[in-house]
Write an enzyme that holds these catalytic residues in place. Sequence first.
Site, PDB file in Angstrom:
ATOM      1  CB  THR A  15      -0.980   0.041   1.283  1.00 60.72           C
ATOM      2  OG1 THR A  15      -1.547  -1.080   1.153  1.00 60.72           O
ATOM      3  CG2 THR A  15      -1.891   1.097   1.239  1.00 60.72           C
ATOM      4  CD  GLU A 131       5.718  14.022   9.624  1.00 64.29           C
ATOM      5  OE1 GLU A 131       6.597  14.987   9.994  1.00 64.29           O
ATOM      6  OE2 GLU A 131       4.690  13.760  10.464  1.00 64.29           O
ATOM      7  N   GLY A 136       0.014   9.161   9.757  1.00 62.93           N
ATOM      8  CA  GLY A 136      -0.130   8.948   8.441  1.00 62.93           C
ATOM      9  C   GLY A 136       0.203  10.438   7.713  1.00 62.93           C
ATOM     10  CE  LYS A 207      -0.265   5.071  14.057  1.00 64.50           C
ATOM     11  NZ  LYS A 207      -1.608   4.889  13.819  1.00 64.50           N
TER      12      LYS A 207
END
Length: 430
Positions: A15, A131, A136, A207
């Site tokens: 993806t 990043e 995302g 995260k």
Amino acid sequence: MSKEVLKIAVAGLGTVGGGTVKLLQNHAAEIALRCGRAVEVSAVSALSKKGLDFDVSGYAWYDDAVEMAKSCDAHVLVELIGGSEGVAKKTVEAALNAGRHVVTANKALIAHHGAALAKLAEAKGVSLNYEAAVAGGIPVIKSIRESLAGNSITKIQGIMNGTCNYILTTMREEGLDFDVVLQDAQNLGYAEADPSFDIDGVDTAHKLAILTAVAFGVEINFDDMYIEGIRHVSATDIQFAEELGYRIKLLGVTSRHNGVVEQRVHPAMVPLKTPLARVEGVFNAVVIDGDEVDRIMQVGRGAGERPTASAVVADITDIARGIQLPTFSIPVGDLESVPTRSMSEHVGEYYVRLMLVDEPGVFADVAAVLRDNDVSMASMIQREREPGEPVPVVLTTHETKEANMMAALATIAAFDKVAEPPRLIRIECA
Ligand SMILES: NC(=O)c1ccc[n+]([C@@H]2O[C@H](COP(=O)([O-])OP(=O)(O)OC[C@H]3O[C@@H](n4cnc5c(N)ncnc54)[C@H](OP(=O)(O)O)[C@@H]3O)[C@@H](O)[C@H]2O)c1
């Protein structure tokens, strides 16, 4: 444009990897203008070429990503394979050892091995950029490392898992139970076949661990984080939340006070009047408190081919422009090792739902236990009695220590007039 072409090797063509190659192809002219040099893919690696919807014939093909990281001609290795161990880690280590810059979207890898990899990158004088690993398409790492560099950051709160936010939004909008919506999300491709990383909060925790390090200049500490997912959130609690003026979100919250860091991931009741409550569906949001800027909030798509590739390419363009920053804002050797506050020390407001057999004196017993544990009630809702059925009794508390709340609930849960384990959801007001 006289500067040397920046050559890119992409490991993993799924993806995000596929999206990155296509983005670099489609925006080649703009990127070259912005960076003052061309940025071109020179090598790729994946398990097979089957199913690729873009042309890779012009790139050197490697069956082995580690071999590519060691011996290709690229200046930058982009790791988009995934997983904290195995080939992804070996590929990144090989690229750094070979003196290549690395860009990755791999939050698990950075959360578990970020410090060691950052040390290696520093020793080799190259960048390790990530990043896309957090939220995302939202440029949250850039905001912290660069735009907020003049602030002491005190707190970050985020909705950082689109799958969970989609499930909670759909449960509320359709009045459906968790299992039904999860199945629906899997059919639509919004949830993985094995959704546990997402719904049990681990993805958000990865995260959050990264944000804690980059915002507070501390060593990544994933192991001491409190992590609770959304499996136990019911349609009933979502309805009560609305009635009380809240919306339930899976939040990651990290804060630093008096040298102690608190990191927690759990479902939270967020006041309807706050912007976070209105972040719905697959969208992510991150709220950052800085002493000078006060508060900023960023909202956007936290996953998906194009938003994630957008973040990967932002990291690549930094390298093309010669921008090189310490991985976690400051040199690795200066990252502090600080204590993490245990969840039992957390102080906050709480929502509790009890299913009580409606007999005289039962609630008085509950109230006595709360009083004995220094838990002060802020509000209470009791539903109409259904013959023979336990009734939901919902209460919210004023600020209280988590240890007191848990002690009270353990006692209440043992009452024979309490028909189900009490449900607790933390209220997050600021
Ligand atoms: N998807 C998102 O929206 C998103 C958002 C933010 C961050 N991320 C992160 O981005 C990374 C990639 O995610 P993704 O969704 O793109 O995963 P994906 O679609 O599963 O793609 C992974 C790719 O890696 C390839 N691969 C597996 N083992 C390999 C090996 N040994 N050597 C070379 N290639 C190998 C796979 O090949 P096969 O297809 O042949 O198995 C596939 O092309 C992960 O770290 C993920 O956490 C993803």
